[in-house]
Every structure is written in structure tokens, then in C-alpha cells.
Design a protein around this motif. Structure first.
Motif, PDB file in Angstrom:
ATOM      1  N   MET A  42     -34.019 -20.124  66.209  1.00  9.99           N
ATOM      2  CA  MET A  42     -33.465 -18.840  66.605  1.00  9.99           C
ATOM      3  C   MET A  42     -32.197 -19.066  67.428  1.00  9.99           C
ATOM      4  N   ARG A  43     -31.109 -18.457  66.981  1.00  9.94           N
ATOM      5  CA  ARG A  43     -29.836 -18.578  67.695  1.00  9.94           C
ATOM      6  C   ARG A  43     -29.424 -17.210  68.222  1.00  9.94           C
ATOM      7  N   PHE A  44     -28.515 -17.196  69.200  1.00 11.99           N
ATOM      8  CA  PHE A  44     -28.044 -15.928  69.739  1.00 11.99           C
ATOM      9  C   PHE A  44     -27.425 -15.065  68.644  1.00 11.99           C
ATOM     10  N   GLU A  45     -26.748 -15.680  67.696  1.00 15.11           N
ATOM     11  CA  GLU A  45     -26.084 -14.895  66.650  1.00 15.11           C
ATOM     12  C   GLU A  45     -27.079 -14.206  65.718  1.00 15.11           C
ATOM     13  N   ASP A  46     -28.335 -14.642  65.736  1.00 15.79           N
ATOM     14  CA  ASP A  46     -29.353 -14.027  64.894  1.00 15.79           C
ATOM     15  C   ASP A  46     -29.914 -12.741  65.495  1.00 15.79           C
ATOM     16  N   ILE A  47     -29.553 -12.466  66.748  1.00 14.32           N
ATOM     17  CA  ILE A  47     -30.139 -11.341  67.473  1.00 14.32           C
ATOM     18  C   ILE A  47     -29.218 -10.133  67.410  1.00 14.32           C
ATOM     19  N   ILE A  48     -29.791  -8.995  67.107  1.00 15.64           N
ATOM     20  CA  ILE A  48     -29.029  -7.747  67.017  1.00 15.64           C
ATOM     21  C   ILE A  48     -28.728  -7.234  68.428  1.00 15.64           C
ATOM     22  N   GLY A  49     -27.444  -6.953  68.713  1.00  9.74           N
ATOM     23  CA  GLY A  49     -27.064  -6.325  69.972  1.00  9.74           C
ATOM     24  C   GLY A  49     -27.292  -7.206  71.193  1.00  9.74           C
ATOM     25  N   HIS A  50     -27.460  -6.578  72.354  1.00  8.16           N
ATOM     26  CA  HIS A  50     -27.753  -7.248  73.626  1.00  8.16           C
ATOM     27  C   HIS A  50     -26.709  -8.304  73.998  1.00  8.16           C
ATOM     28  N   HIS A  51     -25.451  -7.991  73.771  1.00 13.38           N
ATOM     29  CA  HIS A  51     -24.399  -8.980  74.015  1.00 13.38           C
ATOM     30  C   HIS A  51     -24.280  -9.349  75.490  1.00 13.38           C
ATOM     31  N   ASP A  52     -24.558  -8.391  76.388  1.00 12.13           N
ATOM     32  CA  ASP A  52     -24.483  -8.696  77.814  1.00 12.13           C
ATOM     33  C   ASP A  52     -25.570  -9.677  78.231  1.00 12.13           C
ATOM     34  N   ILE A  53     -26.765  -9.538  77.671  1.00 10.25           N
ATOM     35  CA  ILE A  53     -27.861 -10.454  77.998  1.00 10.25           C
ATOM     36  C   ILE A  53     -27.569 -11.852  77.453  1.00 10.25           C
ATOM     37  N   LYS A  54     -27.046 -11.926  76.253  1.00 12.75           N
ATOM     38  CA  LYS A  54     -26.676 -13.226  75.686  1.00 12.75           C
ATOM     39  C   LYS A  54     -25.665 -13.937  76.588  1.00 12.75           C
ATOM     40  N   ARG A  55     -24.675 -13.181  77.031  1.00  8.51           N
ATOM     41  CA  ARG A  55     -23.644 -13.776  77.887  1.00  8.51           C
ATOM     42  C   ARG A  55     -24.239 -14.285  79.195  1.00  8.51           C
ATOM     43  N   ARG A  56     -25.105 -13.510  79.805  1.00 10.85           N
ATOM     44  CA  ARG A  56     -25.691 -13.929  81.081  1.00 10.85           C
ATOM     45  C   ARG A  56     -26.572 -15.166  80.920  1.00 10.85           C
ATOM     46  N   LEU A  57     -27.357 -15.205  79.864  1.00 14.85           N
ATOM     47  CA  LEU A  57     -28.200 -16.379  79.631  1.00 14.85           C
ATOM     48  C   LEU A  57     -27.355 -17.608  79.323  1.00 14.85           C
ATOM     49  N   ARG A  58     -26.318 -17.421  78.530  1.00 15.22           N
ATOM     50  CA  ARG A  58     -25.429 -18.531  78.204  1.00 15.22           C
ATOM     51  C   ARG A  58     -24.746 -19.061  79.466  1.00 15.22           C
ATOM     52  N   ASP A  59     -24.304 -18.162  80.323  1.00 17.66           N
ATOM     53  CA  ASP A  59     -23.641 -18.585  81.561  1.00 17.66           C
ATOM     54  C   ASP A  59     -24.605 -19.343  82.466  1.00 17.66           C
ATOM     55  N   MET A  60     -25.860 -18.895  82.530  1.00 16.45           N
ATOM     56  CA  MET A  60     -26.857 -19.604  83.340  1.00 16.45           C
ATOM     57  C   MET A  60     -27.008 -21.043  82.869  1.00 16.45           C
ATOM     58  N   ALA A  61     -27.180 -21.195  81.554  1.00 15.36           N
ATOM     59  CA  ALA A  61     -27.401 -22.530  81.009  1.00 15.36           C
ATOM     60  C   ALA A  61     -26.169 -23.407  81.157  1.00 15.36           C
ATOM     61  N   ASP A  62     -24.996 -22.865  80.883  1.00 16.26           N
ATOM     62  CA  ASP A  62     -23.769 -23.663  80.945  1.00 16.26           C
ATOM     63  C   ASP A  62     -23.445 -24.105  82.363  1.00 16.26           C
ATOM     64  N   SER A  63     -23.793 -23.272  83.341  1.00 10.53           N
ATOM     65  CA  SER A  63     -23.488 -23.610  84.734  1.00 10.53           C
ATOM     66  C   SER A  63     -24.564 -24.467  85.376  1.00 10.53           C
ATOM     67  N   GLY A  64     -25.710 -24.612  84.694  1.00 22.11           N
ATOM     68  CA  GLY A  64     -26.811 -25.376  85.258  1.00 22.11           C
ATOM     69  C   GLY A  64     -27.562 -24.625  86.344  1.00 22.11           C
ATOM     70  N   ARG A  65     -27.332 -23.317  86.441  1.00 21.37           N
ATOM     71  CA  ARG A  65     -27.997 -22.513  87.481  1.00 21.37           C
ATOM     72  C   ARG A  65     -29.033 -21.584  86.825  1.00 21.37           C
ATOM     73  N   ILE A  66     -30.036 -22.207  86.256  1.00 24.95           N
ATOM     74  CA  ILE A  66     -31.112 -21.446  85.621  1.00 24.95           C
ATOM     75  C   ILE A  66     -32.228 -21.236  86.635  1.00 24.95           C
ATOM     76  N   PRO A  67     -32.635 -20.004  86.898  1.00 25.00           N
ATOM     77  CA  PRO A  67     -33.748 -19.784  87.828  1.00 25.00           C
ATOM     78  C   PRO A  67     -35.031 -20.381  87.259  1.00 25.00           C
ATOM     79  N   HIS A  68     -35.920 -20.809  88.132  1.00 26.03           N
ATOM     80  CA  HIS A  68     -37.141 -21.456  87.622  1.00 26.03           C
ATOM     81  C   HIS A  68     -38.109 -20.450  87.011  1.00 26.03           C
ATOM     82  N   ALA A  69     -37.869 -19.140  87.249  1.00 26.00           N
ATOM     83  CA  ALA A  69     -38.705 -18.115  86.633  1.00 26.00           C
ATOM     84  C   ALA A  69     -37.815 -16.929  86.266  1.00 26.00           C
TER      85      ALA A  69
END
Length: 375
Positions: free
Chosen positions: A1-28
């Protein structure tokens, strides 16, 4: 499953991508929103993005070994927790005992309708739950070192189905996490999760999908035409899963359209006898069917008001519906729309509450008759 496979929710995709790219992923982390909008798909895409060893254009590559394992639900550092029913013959008390059903369910029903999960696990009259025995299994997995990824991820579907004992054990794991642990909660009703857990997770609220987003997805995924896709999307109330149901119930939608148009014509003509018959026909649909019809009526009233206000870019009418609205829409206006909409909403509420459907529907017909000529 990739982000491009998901309909809509572009703001959520961006926020999750930014978390992972910055290494600042919350533990929950919790993805919350109404059923059928793609929350589990988003969780799976996020997990795959974290595991992927070769990102491409801000998304998982879909080709590396980690991506293939996550997609096939056999990545060693990702586990899923979900509601089950306990059985004794054969003994099934953990999520792992339902692994085959879970894989098939995610593949065949990616928008996670609970009724289909209950069918898959043969729940019968039992309500699936996340039991306290699962807590010990989660803790056991977290105590092991990550095999090939930076994180050991636990995805929990419907954490609101944990009882208090299970929830309190999960709370302790969230409060005292292992350094490499990551919890991703996917919730339809976050308000039912104990407050202490809600306060310790970072929540991303996912909004219902727009009719345009749903229609685009239906045309892409199901190969239907624009008119049919828009008709299903309009009744879906932001849920792609409901849109798929509507698409499968095409004959029902045609029946609703014909019955709505007959109802409005007879209301204008003050034909009380025929309106009583229409009310009885709606009542005979049963509680669920009647409420679906009333949802269609509410949608049509909204669409005709917009049509009357000459805002065609906001309309989501099929050709057959628009043909009727060309003459009917002037009778839905600023003067009577509130009264009409309230009458439909009250009828749906009363039927849902097990009131006598024949009486409720006939009362609705009389109210429509009273208000339809008001200008």
C-alpha cells in the motif's frame, strides 16, 4: 500500500511523510474518523513508507523487499491487533489465530466494513473485542529486537473495542515504551477510548471524502461512468465503503429516485390517498431501507435547493434527476427548505428509534404536502 493508492486525504499524507522524513515520529499515533474513509489504508501506507529502503517521489517504492513484505502482510517488524471472538474448538484466543482471515479481509475489504469482518470470523451474535490476553502477546513481541526495520510497529484496528483491563495494559506500554516501538491506532470512535490513552497519543483526524474524490475513485477502481459514480458518491456521506455499497445497490437508487419524484408530485397535487400509499411503501422497506430512502430524500432536497439558486457547479445530480429538477426545484426554496429538511430528519430519527414506521411516514407525507407550495 502506497500513499498514491489512497483516495484524498492529502494533508494527512503530507503530515505522515514529514514525520517519517524528519525522524520525529511519535511513539503512539492515532488515525481517527468515520468508518470507510481509508484509515487502515493510510496506516498501512505509513508503515510501508517507514519500512521502505528506497523512497521514490515522496512515496514508498513498492519494489524493495521491505515494501513487498509489508504489502503481503508478512513483514517481521509489523504486527496487527484487531477485535476477535474467542473460540474453544479449535482454540482461538489471539489475533494470530485469525491470521488467515485477517489477510483475506484486508485484501478483499480494504475499507474495513465491520459486518464483513464478523462474517469472516463467523462471529454470529458475539461482539468482537480485543481481549486482555492479547496484551501479553503485544508485550512479548515488543520485547524482541527489531529484525530489519528501525521500528517494531503495532497497528491496532478499533482500539475502542478494548475492555478496561486491556486498555490499561496498553496504556502502560504507551507510557513506558520501548525505544524502537511504534503504535498506530486506527479508530472509528475515538471518544470511546479511555481518556488516559487519548491524551498520550498524537491524533490525526481524517475528514470524510468529498463526493468528487469518491466519484473519481469509483471511476478508477470500478470502471463505472461519471454519472453512476456521482450518484453513488452523493449518497455515501463521505465514506468510500458506503459508495461501494451504493454502487452494488444501483437498482435501489433507481427505485428511490422514482419514489421521491412520485412523492413530490403527489404532495403538490394534494393527493393524500396516494401519499398514504407511498408512506406505507416506505415503511415496508424496514428500518434500514426506510432510513436509506429518507437519506436520499434529504440529499435531493439539498440538490434541488442548490439547483434553484443557480449554482450548477455545486450540483451532483444525475441526468434523470436533473430532468426532474428543472421543473421541481423552484418548489424547494429559502422559505420552506428548513421545514422540509427538519421533517425528513425527524422521521429518520423516529424510525431509527423504533417508532411505528407507517405513522411516521404518513406524518412526513402530510408535512411535505403542507410545505411544498410555500414561497
Amino acid at each position: 500500500m502506497r500513499f498514491e493508492d489512497i483516495i484524498g486525504h492529502h494533508d494527512i499524507k503530507r503530515r505522515l511523510r514529514d514525520m517519517a522524513d524528519s525522524g520525529r515520529i511519535p511513539h503512539a499515533l492515532m488515525l481517527a474518523g468515520k468508518p470507510g474513509i481509508g484509515k487502515m489504508r493510510m496506516a498501512r501506507a505509513f508503515v510501508q513508507y517507514i519500512a521502505c529502503t528506497s523512497h521514490v517521489d515522496g512515496d514508498a517504492c513498492g519494489k524493495c523487499p521491505a515494501c513487498r513484505q509489508v504489502e503481503n502482510l508478512n513483514f517481521p517488524d509489523v504486527s496487527y491487533v484487531f477485535p476477535i471472538v474467542k473460540k474453544t474448538s479449535p482454540k482461538r484466543v489471539l489475533c494470530a489465530d485469525y491470521a488467515d482471515e485477517w489477510r483475506a479481509f484486508l485484501t478483499e475489504h480494504p475499507y474495513m466494513p465491520m459486518r464483513d469482518w464478523m462474517t469472516a470470523i463467523d462471529a454470529g451474535n458475539s461482539q468482537p473485542a480485543i481481549y486482555v490476553t492479547e496484551s501479553a502477546e503485544i508485550l512479548r513481541r515488543l520485547s524482541l529486537s527489531a529484525y530489519s526495520s528501525r521500528y517494531k510497529v503495532t497497528v491496532i484496528w478499533l482500539p475502542e473495542r478494548m475492555n478496561d483491563e486491556t486498555a490499561n495494559k496498553l496504556l502502560k506500554m504507551i507510557e513506558e515504551p520501548y525505544a524502537d516501538s511504534l503504535f498506530v491506532l486506527v479508530s472509528n470512535e475515538p471518544e470511546k477510548i479511555i481518556a488516559t490513552i487519548r491524551s498520550r497519543v498524537q491524533t490525526l483526524n481524517m475528514r470524510p471524502l468529498s463526493p468528487q474524490e469518491i466519484a473519481g475513485g469509483l471511476m478508477r477502481d470500478c470502471g463505472v461512468g461519471e454519472e453512476e459514480a456521482l450518484a453513488a458518491a452523493r449518497l455515501a456521506e463521505g465514506s468510500y465503503a458506503r459508495a461501494l455499497d451504493q454502487l452494488a445497490q444501483g437498482a435501489e437508487t433507481v427505485h428511490f429516485r422514482e419514489l421521491f419524484q412520485e412523492m413530490m408530485r403527489r404532495a403538490y397535487a394534494r393527493d393524500v390517498v396516494r401519499l398514504k400509499e407511498i408512506g406505507e411503501e416506505v415503511a415496508a422497506m424496514g428500518r434500514v431501507g426506510a432510513c436509506r430512502f429518507l437519506a436520499y430524500v434529504a440529499t435531493m432536497l439539498r440538490e434541488n435547493l442548490i439547483y434553484n439558486l443557480h449554482n450548477p457547479e455545486l450540483n451532483l445530480l444525475t441526468a434523470d434527476e436533473e430532468a426532474f429538477s428543472q421543473k421541481f426545484s423552484p418548489f424547494v426554496n429559502e422559505v420552506n427548505i428548513t421545514s422540509l429538511a427538519r421533517a425528513v430528519d425527524e422521521a429518520a430519527r423516529d424510525i431509527t428509534g423504533n417508532a411505528n414506521a407507517k405513522i411516521v411516514c404518513f406524518d412526513l407525507m402530510l408535512k411535505v404536502l403542507m410545505h411544498i407550495r410555500r414561497k
